[in-house]
Write a protein that holds these residues in place. Structure first.
Motif, PDB file in Angstrom:
ATOM      1  N   MET A  78       0.828  -1.208   0.000  1.00 40.03           N
ATOM      2  CA  MET A  78       0.000   0.000   0.000  1.00 40.03           C
ATOM      3  C   MET A  78       0.863   1.259   0.000  1.00 40.03           C
ATOM      4  O   MET A  78       0.609   2.201  -0.760  1.00 40.03           O
ATOM      5  CB  MET A  78      -0.938  -0.006   1.215  1.00 40.03           C
ATOM      6  CG  MET A  78      -2.103  -0.968   1.076  1.00 40.03           C
ATOM      7  SD  MET A  78      -3.350  -0.796   2.394  1.00 40.03           S
ATOM      8  CE  MET A  78      -2.418  -1.416   3.804  1.00 40.03           C
ATOM      9  N   TRP A  79       1.891   1.294   0.851  1.00 39.53           N
ATOM     10  CA  TRP A  79       2.749   2.466   0.911  1.00 39.53           C
ATOM     11  C   TRP A  79       3.562   2.620  -0.368  1.00 39.53           C
ATOM     12  O   TRP A  79       3.683   3.716  -0.913  1.00 39.53           O
ATOM     13  CB  TRP A  79       3.672   2.372   2.122  1.00 39.53           C
ATOM     14  CG  TRP A  79       4.595   3.537   2.313  1.00 39.53           C
ATOM     15  CD1 TRP A  79       5.957   3.506   2.382  1.00 39.53           C
ATOM     16  CD2 TRP A  79       4.236   4.920   2.491  1.00 39.53           C
ATOM     17  NE1 TRP A  79       6.473   4.760   2.591  1.00 39.53           N
ATOM     18  CE2 TRP A  79       5.427   5.649   2.653  1.00 39.53           C
ATOM     19  CE3 TRP A  79       3.017   5.592   2.513  1.00 39.53           C
ATOM     20  CZ2 TRP A  79       5.454   7.030   2.843  1.00 39.53           C
ATOM     21  CZ3 TRP A  79       3.025   6.972   2.696  1.00 39.53           C
ATOM     22  CH2 TRP A  79       4.228   7.670   2.858  1.00 39.53           C
ATOM     23  N   GLY A  80       4.089   1.505  -0.873  1.00 41.37           N
ATOM     24  CA  GLY A  80       4.843   1.551  -2.118  1.00 41.37           C
ATOM     25  C   GLY A  80       3.970   1.982  -3.288  1.00 41.37           C
ATOM     26  O   GLY A  80       4.397   2.765  -4.147  1.00 41.37           O
ATOM     27  N   GLY A  81       2.726   1.486  -3.338  1.00 38.46           N
ATOM     28  CA  GLY A  81       1.819   1.863  -4.412  1.00 38.46           C
ATOM     29  C   GLY A  81       1.457   3.331  -4.364  1.00 38.46           C
ATOM     30  O   GLY A  81       1.394   4.005  -5.402  1.00 38.46           O
ATOM     31  N   LEU A  82       1.219   3.839  -3.160  1.00 38.97           N
ATOM     32  CA  LEU A  82       0.896   5.259  -3.000  1.00 38.97           C
ATOM     33  C   LEU A  82       2.059   6.136  -3.455  1.00 38.97           C
ATOM     34  O   LEU A  82       1.866   7.138  -4.161  1.00 38.97           O
ATOM     35  CB  LEU A  82       0.547   5.547  -1.540  1.00 38.97           C
ATOM     36  CG  LEU A  82       0.149   6.985  -1.196  1.00 38.97           C
ATOM     37  CD1 LEU A  82      -1.120   7.375  -1.928  1.00 38.97           C
ATOM     38  CD2 LEU A  82      -0.045   7.151   0.314  1.00 38.97           C
ATOM     39  N   LEU A  83       3.283   5.753  -3.079  1.00 40.73           N
ATOM     40  CA  LEU A  83       4.459   6.525  -3.478  1.00 40.73           C
ATOM     41  C   LEU A  83       4.732   6.403  -4.974  1.00 40.73           C
ATOM     42  O   LEU A  83       5.196   7.356  -5.609  1.00 40.73           O
ATOM     43  CB  LEU A  83       5.685   6.066  -2.689  1.00 40.73           C
ATOM     44  CG  LEU A  83       5.700   6.414  -1.198  1.00 40.73           C
ATOM     45  CD1 LEU A  83       6.946   5.848  -0.542  1.00 40.73           C
ATOM     46  CD2 LEU A  83       5.636   7.920  -0.994  1.00 40.73           C
ATOM     47  N   TYR A  84       4.438   5.238  -5.557  1.00 35.79           N
ATOM     48  CA  TYR A  84       4.639   5.059  -6.996  1.00 35.79           C
ATOM     49  C   TYR A  84       3.702   5.990  -7.772  1.00 35.79           C
ATOM     50  O   TYR A  84       4.097   6.625  -8.752  1.00 35.79           O
ATOM     51  CB  TYR A  84       4.395   3.605  -7.394  1.00 35.79           C
ATOM     52  CG  TYR A  84       4.679   3.313  -8.845  1.00 35.79           C
ATOM     53  CD1 TYR A  84       5.994   3.217  -9.302  1.00 35.79           C
ATOM     54  CD2 TYR A  84       3.645   3.151  -9.758  1.00 35.79           C
ATOM     55  CE1 TYR A  84       6.267   2.954 -10.636  1.00 35.79           C
ATOM     56  CE2 TYR A  84       3.908   2.891 -11.096  1.00 35.79           C
ATOM     57  CZ  TYR A  84       5.220   2.793 -11.520  1.00 35.79           C
ATOM     58  OH  TYR A  84       5.479   2.541 -12.850  1.00 35.79           O
ATOM     59  N   TYR A  85       2.461   6.056  -7.318  1.00 34.21           N
ATOM     60  CA  TYR A  85       1.490   6.956  -7.939  1.00 34.21           C
ATOM     61  C   TYR A  85       1.945   8.414  -7.786  1.00 34.21           C
ATOM     62  O   TYR A  85       1.879   9.203  -8.739  1.00 34.21           O
ATOM     63  CB  TYR A  85       0.115   6.767  -7.299  1.00 34.21           C
ATOM     64  CG  TYR A  85      -0.934   7.737  -7.779  1.00 34.21           C
ATOM     65  CD1 TYR A  85      -1.580   7.548  -9.000  1.00 34.21           C
ATOM     66  CD2 TYR A  85      -1.284   8.848  -7.014  1.00 34.21           C
ATOM     67  CE1 TYR A  85      -2.544   8.450  -9.445  1.00 34.21           C
ATOM     68  CE2 TYR A  85      -2.238   9.750  -7.445  1.00 34.21           C
ATOM     69  CZ  TYR A  85      -2.873   9.543  -8.663  1.00 34.21           C
ATOM     70  OH  TYR A  85      -3.812  10.429  -9.100  1.00 34.21           O
ATOM     71  N   ALA A  86       2.422   8.761  -6.597  1.00 37.52           N
ATOM     72  CA  ALA A  86       2.905  10.123  -6.367  1.00 37.52           C
ATOM     73  C   ALA A  86       4.133  10.418  -7.226  1.00 37.52           C
ATOM     74  O   ALA A  86       4.302  11.540  -7.722  1.00 37.52           O
ATOM     75  CB  ALA A  86       3.238  10.317  -4.886  1.00 37.52           C
ATOM     76  N   SER A  87       5.002   9.418  -7.408  1.00 35.90           N
ATOM     77  CA  SER A  87       6.203   9.607  -8.226  1.00 35.90           C
ATOM     78  C   SER A  87       5.837   9.919  -9.672  1.00 35.90           C
ATOM     79  O   SER A  87       6.457  10.772 -10.319  1.00 35.90           O
ATOM     80  CB  SER A  87       7.086   8.354  -8.166  1.00 35.90           C
ATOM     81  OG  SER A  87       7.531   8.104  -6.846  1.00 35.90           O
ATOM     82  N   ILE A  88       4.816   9.228 -10.178  1.00 37.55           N
ATOM     83  CA  ILE A  88       4.372   9.472 -11.551  1.00 37.55           C
ATOM     84  C   ILE A  88       3.780  10.870 -11.685  1.00 37.55           C
ATOM     85  O   ILE A  88       4.056  11.598 -12.646  1.00 37.55           O
ATOM     86  CB  ILE A  88       3.354   8.398 -11.981  1.00 37.55           C
ATOM     87  CG1 ILE A  88       4.025   7.022 -12.028  1.00 37.55           C
ATOM     88  CG2 ILE A  88       2.741   8.748 -13.335  1.00 37.55           C
ATOM     89  CD1 ILE A  88       3.065   5.895 -12.332  1.00 37.55           C
ATOM     90  N   ARG A  89       2.969  11.243 -10.707  1.00 33.05           N
ATOM     91  CA  ARG A  89       2.308  12.547 -10.769  1.00 33.05           C
ATOM     92  C   ARG A  89       3.307  13.701 -10.617  1.00 33.05           C
ATOM     93  O   ARG A  89       3.169  14.742 -11.269  1.00 33.05           O
ATOM     94  CB  ARG A  89       1.238  12.636  -9.681  1.00 33.05           C
ATOM     95  CG  ARG A  89       0.048  11.719  -9.871  1.00 33.05           C
ATOM     96  CD  ARG A  89      -0.787  12.143 -11.076  1.00 33.05           C
ATOM     97  NE  ARG A  89      -1.306  13.494 -10.928  1.00 33.05           N
ATOM     98  CZ  ARG A  89      -2.469  13.772 -10.352  1.00 33.05           C
ATOM     99  NH1 ARG A  89      -3.236  12.791  -9.893  1.00 33.05           N
ATOM    100  NH2 ARG A  89      -2.883  15.023 -10.263  1.00 33.05           N
ATOM    101  N   LEU A  90       4.302  13.511  -9.746  1.00 37.27           N
ATOM    102  CA  LEU A  90       5.237  14.593  -9.448  1.00 37.27           C
ATOM    103  C   LEU A  90       6.484  14.564 -10.321  1.00 37.27           C
ATOM    104  O   LEU A  90       7.228  15.546 -10.364  1.00 37.27           O
ATOM    105  CB  LEU A  90       5.660  14.537  -7.970  1.00 37.27           C
ATOM    106  CG  LEU A  90       4.528  14.680  -6.949  1.00 37.27           C
ATOM    107  CD1 LEU A  90       5.065  14.480  -5.544  1.00 37.27           C
ATOM    108  CD2 LEU A  90       3.851  16.039  -7.073  1.00 37.27           C
ATOM    109  N   GLY A  91       6.725  13.436 -10.991  1.00 40.77           N
ATOM    110  CA  GLY A  91       7.918  13.319 -11.808  1.00 40.77           C
ATOM    111  C   GLY A  91       9.187  13.166 -11.001  1.00 40.77           C
ATOM    112  O   GLY A  91      10.279  13.472 -11.476  1.00 40.77           O
ATOM    113  N   VAL A  92       9.060  12.712  -9.761  1.00 42.56           N
ATOM    114  CA  VAL A  92      10.210  12.515  -8.875  1.00 42.56           C
ATOM    115  C   VAL A  92      10.167  11.086  -8.339  1.00 42.56           C
ATOM    116  O   VAL A  92       9.112  10.605  -7.925  1.00 42.56           O
ATOM    117  CB  VAL A  92      10.188  13.505  -7.692  1.00 42.56           C
ATOM    118  CG1 VAL A  92      11.391  13.292  -6.784  1.00 42.56           C
ATOM    119  CG2 VAL A  92      10.135  14.934  -8.194  1.00 42.56           C
ATOM    120  N   THR A  93      11.299  10.406  -8.371  1.00 46.53           N
ATOM    121  CA  THR A  93      11.346   9.017  -7.908  1.00 46.53           C
ATOM    122  C   THR A  93      11.367   8.974  -6.393  1.00 46.53           C
ATOM    123  O   THR A  93      12.391   9.267  -5.760  1.00 46.53           O
ATOM    124  CB  THR A  93      12.587   8.293  -8.465  1.00 46.53           C
ATOM    125  OG1 THR A  93      12.588   8.392  -9.886  1.00 46.53           O
ATOM    126  CG2 THR A  93      12.566   6.822  -8.060  1.00 46.53           C
TER     127      THR A  93
END
Length: 256
Positions: free
Chosen positions: A155-170
């Motif tokens: 869940m935490w990894g998925g949330l951060l992956y989605y945020a990474s795509i939206r923000l353009g930051v890994t």
């Protein structure tokens, strides 16, 4: 393990691994690594994470606010005959909330915060509502439950992956790795973790008990290894670069 050990080990090893992998370490990814190193303990109101986000001074201020609000509400209901005597119960509840211990009060605040995010999520988007629901669930679950499982990592990894795509930051690499390292450290305790609840299957390598000499010894070893990795990941390369620059300076000086 103690919160400070989780913070040092998970953050240090995560940043070292990212450096060895050639991943760019930004301020945002470092901050996510720090947060993720403590996040699994969000289900423990007295954990280091909760003590830093909800310190005693803030809790005491909120308690005073609730007490004043309760007294003021009761006075208003008395003067305006506002659904008396039933409304007195709501005011009394606010006052009673101020008398509970710090641990229970933090749980109550987490539930209230989760409810607020659920309400905001109805307008702002599903992610706010999801975060609110998870905070409320974590406030009610026993320690080392959902957050100390593979479900929590996903869940935490998925949330951060989605945020990474939206923000353009890994961000997801730092967050997922740091979160997972927290669980691996907890596996070294006698209590261990249950990776797939409600299954009773437990992962535990009982090398230590927190607060005892075995805990001090294992935590010291883990912290030492983390610092060794940080040294080799960051200090040694800086030394090599500095040495290379110095050799170039000497070469130029000798040719003059």
């Amino acid at each position: 393990m103690t919160g400070k050990t989780h913070l040092i080990v998970s953050t240090g090893v995560t940043l070292s691994v990212m450096q060895f992998m050639g991943q760019g370490i930004t301020l945002a990814s470092a901050a996510i690594a720090v947060i993720s190193s403590l996040l699994p303990d969000i289900d423990e109101p007295n954990s280091l994470l909760m003590q830093k986000t909800m310190p005693k001074k803030l809790l005491n201020f909120i308690k005073l606010f609730f007490a004043a609000a309760g007294i003021g509400f009761i006075a208003y209901c008395y003067l305006q005959s506002f659904y008396t005597p039933y409304s007195y119960g709501a005011g009394a509840l606010l006052i009673i909330m101020c008398l509970v211990n710090q641990r229970l009060f933090r749980q109550i605040l987490m539930i209230l915060l989760g409810g607020l995010l659920l309400y905001v999520g109805a307008e702002a988007g599903p992610w706010w509502g999801t975060a609110g629901a998870l905070i409320m669930v974590c406030a009610l679950l026993p320690h080392r439950g959902l957050t100390h499982s593979l479900y929590g990592v996903v869940m935490w990894g998925g949330l951060l992956y989605y945020a990474s795509i939206r923000l353009g930051v890994t961000l997801w690499i730092a967050g997922t790795l740091s979160y997972t390292l927290h669980l691996l450290c907890d596996m070294l305790t006698k209590q261990g973790i249950h990776p797939l609840p409600p299954l009773k299957w437990k992962l535990a390598v009982p090398l230590m008990s927190t607060g005892k000499f075995s805990g001090f010894l294992v935590e010291s070893v883990c912290i030492t290894l983390a610092f060794v990795m940080l040294w080799n990941a960051f200090v040694v390369p800086m030394g090599l670069v500095t040495y290379s620059w110095w050799e170039q300076v000497k070469a130029v000086w000798s040719s003059v």
